[in-house]
Design a protein around this motif. Sequence first.
Motif, PDB file in Angstrom:
ATOM      1  N   VAL A   1      34.547 -12.669  41.705  1.00 27.80           N
ATOM      2  CA  VAL A   1      33.446 -11.802  41.298  1.00 27.80           C
ATOM      3  C   VAL A   1      33.974 -10.379  41.346  1.00 27.80           C
ATOM      4  N   GLU A   2      34.218  -9.816  40.164  1.00 23.99           N
ATOM      5  CA  GLU A   2      34.915  -8.525  40.037  1.00 23.99           C
ATOM      6  C   GLU A   2      34.540  -7.908  38.700  1.00 23.99           C
ATOM      7  N   ASP A   3      34.148  -6.636  38.705  1.00 23.08           N
ATOM      8  CA  ASP A   3      33.731  -5.999  37.466  1.00 23.08           C
ATOM      9  C   ASP A   3      34.888  -5.524  36.596  1.00 23.08           C
ATOM     10  N   ASP A   4      36.083  -5.413  37.123  1.00 18.22           N
ATOM     11  CA  ASP A   4      37.227  -4.911  36.361  1.00 18.22           C
ATOM     12  C   ASP A   4      38.033  -6.077  35.766  1.00 18.22           C
ATOM     13  N   ALA A   5      38.079  -6.133  34.448  1.00 17.63           N
ATOM     14  CA  ALA A   5      38.757  -7.235  33.752  1.00 17.63           C
ATOM     15  C   ALA A   5      40.246  -7.297  34.078  1.00 17.63           C
ATOM     16  N   MET A   6      40.891  -6.161  34.235  1.00 21.32           N
ATOM     17  CA  MET A   6      42.330  -6.158  34.532  1.00 21.32           C
ATOM     18  C   MET A   6      42.586  -6.747  35.921  1.00 21.32           C
ATOM     19  N   ASN A   7      41.756  -6.393  36.891  1.00 21.89           N
ATOM     20  CA  ASN A   7      41.911  -6.975  38.228  1.00 21.89           C
ATOM     21  C   ASN A   7      41.736  -8.489  38.181  1.00 21.89           C
TER      22      ASN A   7
ATOM     23  N   GLY B   1      48.745 -23.146  40.956  1.00 23.80           N
ATOM     24  CA  GLY B   1      48.052 -24.312  40.441  1.00 23.80           C
ATOM     25  C   GLY B   1      46.549 -24.304  40.655  1.00 23.80           C
ATOM     26  N   ALA B   2      45.996 -23.152  40.997  1.00 20.89           N
ATOM     27  CA  ALA B   2      44.552 -23.044  41.203  1.00 20.89           C
ATOM     28  C   ALA B   2      43.865 -22.661  39.897  1.00 20.89           C
ATOM     29  N   SER B   3      42.612 -23.074  39.762  1.00 22.62           N
ATOM     30  CA  SER B   3      41.829 -22.631  38.612  1.00 22.62           C
ATOM     31  C   SER B   3      40.860 -21.559  39.090  1.00 22.62           C
ATOM     32  N   MET B   4      40.581 -20.597  38.213  1.00 23.80           N
ATOM     33  CA  MET B   4      39.728 -19.484  38.599  1.00 23.80           C
ATOM     34  C   MET B   4      38.665 -19.245  37.545  1.00 23.80           C
ATOM     35  N   ASP B   5      37.410 -19.228  37.975  1.00 20.04           N
ATOM     36  CA  ASP B   5      36.314 -18.777  37.139  1.00 20.04           C
ATOM     37  C   ASP B   5      36.085 -17.308  37.436  1.00 20.04           C
ATOM     38  N   GLU B   6      35.499 -16.613  36.471  1.00 14.68           N
ATOM     39  CA  GLU B   6      35.292 -15.179  36.607  1.00 14.68           C
ATOM     40  C   GLU B   6      33.829 -14.814  36.411  1.00 14.68           C
ATOM     41  N   ALA B   7      33.369 -13.873  37.226  1.00 14.95           N
ATOM     42  CA  ALA B   7      32.048 -13.276  37.059  1.00 14.95           C
ATOM     43  C   ALA B   7      32.239 -11.770  37.120  1.00 14.95           C
ATOM     44  N   GLU B   8      31.666 -11.067  36.163  1.00 12.97           N
ATOM     45  CA  GLU B   8      31.882  -9.619  36.132  1.00 12.97           C
ATOM     46  C   GLU B   8      30.839  -8.829  36.908  1.00 12.97           C
TER      47      GLU B   8
ATOM     48  N   LEU C   1      36.266 -15.070  45.816  1.00 12.99           N
ATOM     49  CA  LEU C   1      36.834 -13.732  45.984  1.00 12.99           C
ATOM     50  C   LEU C   1      35.755 -12.762  45.531  1.00 12.99           C
ATOM     51  N   MET C   2      35.427 -11.775  46.359  1.00 11.43           N
ATOM     52  CA  MET C   2      34.281 -10.901  46.083  1.00 11.43           C
ATOM     53  C   MET C   2      34.670  -9.434  46.174  1.00 11.43           C
ATOM     54  N   ASP C   3      34.512  -8.727  45.067  1.00 12.68           N
ATOM     55  CA  ASP C   3      34.663  -7.276  45.071  1.00 12.68           C
ATOM     56  C   ASP C   3      33.460  -6.671  45.788  1.00 12.68           C
ATOM     57  N   LEU C   4      33.631  -5.501  46.358  1.00 13.35           N
ATOM     58  CA  LEU C   4      32.506  -4.849  47.047  1.00 13.35           C
ATOM     59  C   LEU C   4      31.708  -3.927  46.143  1.00 13.35           C
ATOM     60  N   ARG C   5      32.386  -3.122  45.374  1.00 12.95           N
ATOM     61  CA  ARG C   5      31.733  -2.083  44.588  1.00 12.95           C
ATOM     62  C   ARG C   5      31.627  -2.516  43.129  1.00 12.95           C
ATOM     63  N   MET C   6      30.415  -2.931  42.744  1.00 14.04           N
ATOM     64  CA  MET C   6      30.152  -3.352  41.371  1.00 14.04           C
ATOM     65  C   MET C   6      28.833  -2.743  40.937  1.00 14.04           C
ATOM     66  N   PRO C   7      28.660  -2.568  39.626  1.00 11.60           N
ATOM     67  CA  PRO C   7      27.353  -2.107  39.145  1.00 11.60           C
ATOM     68  C   PRO C   7      26.282  -3.134  39.497  1.00 11.60           C
ATOM     69  N   GLY C   8      25.087  -2.674  39.775  1.00 16.59           N
ATOM     70  CA  GLY C   8      24.019  -3.581  40.168  1.00 16.59           C
ATOM     71  C   GLY C   8      24.179  -3.963  41.624  1.00 16.59           C
TER      72      GLY C   8
ATOM     73  N   ASP D   1      25.795  -5.057  44.996  1.00 14.70           N
ATOM     74  CA  ASP D   1      27.135  -4.910  45.559  1.00 14.70           C
ATOM     75  C   ASP D   1      27.590  -6.214  46.215  1.00 14.70           C
ATOM     76  N   GLY D   2      28.863  -6.268  46.554  1.00 19.93           N
ATOM     77  CA  GLY D   2      29.442  -7.481  47.113  1.00 19.93           C
ATOM     78  C   GLY D   2      28.868  -7.880  48.460  1.00 19.93           C
ATOM     79  N   LEU D   3      28.575  -6.917  49.324  1.00 18.32           N
ATOM     80  CA  LEU D   3      28.011  -7.266  50.631  1.00 18.32           C
ATOM     81  C   LEU D   3      26.629  -7.905  50.495  1.00 18.32           C
ATOM     82  N   THR D   4      25.842  -7.413  49.567  1.00 16.81           N
ATOM     83  CA  THR D   4      24.533  -8.013  49.327  1.00 16.81           C
ATOM     84  C   THR D   4      24.699  -9.434  48.801  1.00 16.81           C
ATOM     85  N   ALA D   5      25.649  -9.625  47.894  1.00 16.61           N
ATOM     86  CA  ALA D   5      25.909 -10.966  47.355  1.00 16.61           C
ATOM     87  C   ALA D   5      26.360 -11.917  48.463  1.00 16.61           C
ATOM     88  N   ILE D   6      27.196 -11.433  49.369  1.00 12.23           N
ATOM     89  CA  ILE D   6      27.654 -12.266  50.487  1.00 12.23           C
ATOM     90  C   ILE D   6      26.458 -12.670  51.349  1.00 12.23           C
ATOM     91  N   ARG D   7      25.561 -11.740  51.619  1.00 10.63           N
ATOM     92  CA  ARG D   7      24.370 -12.068  52.410  1.00 10.63           C
ATOM     93  C   ARG D   7      23.521 -13.134  51.715  1.00 10.63           C
TER      94      ARG D   7
END
Length: 128
Positions: free
Chosen positions: A6-12, A24-31, A49-56, A58-64
């Motif tokens: 879960v990451e808003d930056d496509a390059m990351n 050999g892992a598969s990864m889904d993406e959420a922006e 994997l969770m980014d902290l700073r995203m529009p809307g 944030d990662g800590l709220t999503a973790i909660r």
Amino acid sequence: MNILFVEDDAMNRRVVRDMLTVAGASMDEAENAETGLRMIDQRDYDIVLMDLRMPGMDGLTAIRHVRARTDAKATVPIIVVTADTALDICRDCIDQGADEVILKPVAMNKLFDAIGRLIARGGAVMLN
């Protein structure tokens, strides 16, 4: 191993996807966190994997939100991936329910070390 990033930056997301492909892992993406939470509803992940700073939301709220679930998905291992270098950010992330914290830019050895610690604790399955 199924991983959600879960990451808003496509390059990351691309860089981490390339690293995980080597293992050999598969990864889904959420922006954003809202999409990530919906994806967790729809599929089982071995690690998030969770980014902290995203529009809307944030990662800590999503973790909660994940930790407040009443099903087995509440215990999915979560690795925070952040560029935030505040002194207490790691403690705050762990206090909110994260299992590990790694700093950006993500280095392959740091990512794999964090995944390895989760596997050693029995919180994730082994990479193929």
